[in-house]
Design a protein around this motif. Structure first.
Motif, PDB file in Angstrom:
ATOM      1  N   ALA A 146      -2.609  30.054  -1.423  1.00 36.51           N
ATOM      2  CA  ALA A 146      -2.642  29.397  -0.127  1.00 36.51           C
ATOM      3  C   ALA A 146      -1.985  28.033  -0.259  1.00 36.51           C
ATOM      4  N   CYS A 147      -1.160  27.686   0.683  1.00 43.60           N
ATOM      5  CA  CYS A 147      -0.475  26.393   0.661  1.00 43.60           C
ATOM      6  C   CYS A 147      -1.335  25.377   1.419  1.00 43.60           C
ATOM      7  N   ASN A 148      -2.362  24.880   0.764  1.00 43.83           N
ATOM      8  CA  ASN A 148      -3.276  23.897   1.328  1.00 43.83           C
ATOM      9  C   ASN A 148      -2.609  22.526   1.228  1.00 43.83           C
ATOM     10  N   ILE A 149      -2.488  21.815   2.352  1.00 45.87           N
ATOM     11  CA  ILE A 149      -1.781  20.530   2.311  1.00 45.87           C
ATOM     12  C   ILE A 149      -2.690  19.335   2.068  1.00 45.87           C
ATOM     13  N   GLN A 200       7.022  22.944   7.243  1.00 45.38           N
ATOM     14  CA  GLN A 200       6.239  24.048   6.701  1.00 45.38           C
ATOM     15  C   GLN A 200       5.907  23.781   5.246  1.00 45.38           C
ATOM     16  N   CYS A 201       4.738  24.239   4.833  1.00 46.64           N
ATOM     17  CA  CYS A 201       4.321  24.160   3.443  1.00 46.64           C
ATOM     18  C   CYS A 201       4.757  25.456   2.761  1.00 46.64           C
ATOM     19  N   PHE A 202       5.475  25.322   1.651  1.00 47.62           N
ATOM     20  CA  PHE A 202       5.947  26.489   0.908  1.00 47.62           C
ATOM     21  C   PHE A 202       5.366  26.476  -0.492  1.00 47.62           C
ATOM     22  N   LEU A 218       2.321  10.380   1.410  1.00 44.83           N
ATOM     23  CA  LEU A 218       1.557  10.981   2.487  1.00 44.83           C
ATOM     24  C   LEU A 218       0.233  11.420   1.883  1.00 44.83           C
ATOM     25  N   ARG A 219      -0.872  10.905   2.415  1.00 41.97           N
ATOM     26  CA  ARG A 219      -2.203  11.301   1.947  1.00 41.97           C
ATOM     27  C   ARG A 219      -2.912  11.932   3.137  1.00 41.97           C
ATOM     28  N   VAL A 220      -3.202  13.225   3.014  1.00 39.59           N
ATOM     29  CA  VAL A 220      -3.741  13.959   4.160  1.00 39.59           C
ATOM     30  C   VAL A 220      -5.011  14.715   3.823  1.00 39.59           C
TER      31      VAL A 220
END
Length: 163
Positions: free
Chosen positions: A46-49, A122-124, A61-63
Motif C-alpha cells: 500500500a502506498c501510504n503517504i 499520485q503515490c507510486f 512535506l510532512r503529512v
C-alpha cells in the motif's frame, strides 16, 4: 518572454528535474537498510503517504492521513524572491487522498505573504517497496492589479521521496 525562450526554459527545467531524480535515486541506492525510516516497510504494497517526504529541490512535506483527509506542513527550499513564502518558509497543508494501493493525492498551502500553492498527483510504489509522490503543482502569487496578472501563476512538477 518569447515562445522560444519559454520552450528553452521548460526544456532546461525538465532536464534539471531528471538529473535531480537520477542523483536522488543514486543517493537512495547507497543508503543502508538501517538508515531507512521504519515507514518504508509498507505492508501489503500500500502506498501510504503518512510521513516525511523530500522533493528533488530539497523542499520537505510532512503529512498525516486520517481517512481521506491530509494535514501537515510544507517547508519550501525555493522561493521566487527571498522571503516570498514568509519568515519561516513553512505553511500548513490541507488535502485529500484517494483509495487504492497507489492513490491519487491533492493538497494545498496558503503562504504567509499571500500566495498559494496546490499539488495534484499520485503515490507510486517502485521496486523494493520505494514510495514516491509524483505531483504537478501550481503557484499563484498575488497580483497588484489585473494588468500584472499575466506572470502571477507558475506551474511545474515535483517528485517526492520518503525520508
Amino acid at each position: 518572454m518569447t515562445h522560444d525562450a519559454k520552450q528553452s526554459y521548460f526544456s532546461k527545467m525538465t532536464s534539471l528535474m531528471w538529473w535531480s531524480l537520477l542523483v536522488s535515486l543514486l543517493a537512495y541506492r547507497n543508503t543502508s537498510a538501517n538508515e531507512l525510516p521504519s515507514e518504508m516497510n509498507v505492508k501489503g504494497n500500500a502506498c501510504n503517504i503518512t510521513g516525511a517526504w523530500r522533493n528533488e529541490l530539497g523542499s520537505t512535506l510532512r503529512v498525516k492521513v486520517e481517512g481521506s483527509q491530509i494535514t501537515g506542513v510544507y517547508e519550501t527550499a525555493v522561493e521566487s524572491t527571498r522571503g516570498a513564502a514568509g519568515r519561516e518558509s513553512k505553511a500548513k497543508i490541507i488535502g485529500v487522498v484517494g483509495e487504492g494501493p497507489q492513490p491519487t493525492v491533492s493538497f494545498a498551502v496558503m503562504w504567509e505573504k499571500g500566495s498559494c500553492s496546490a499539488w495534484v498527483g499520485q503515490c507510486f510504489i517502485l521496486p523494493g517497496d520505494v514510495r514516491v509522490l509524483k505531483t504537478f503543482w501550481l503557484l499563484r502569487s498575488a497580483a497588484d492589479n489585473l494588468s500584472g496578472d499575466w506572470g502571477s501563476t507558475r506551474l511545474g512538477e515535483d517528485l517526492f521521496f520518503m525520508i
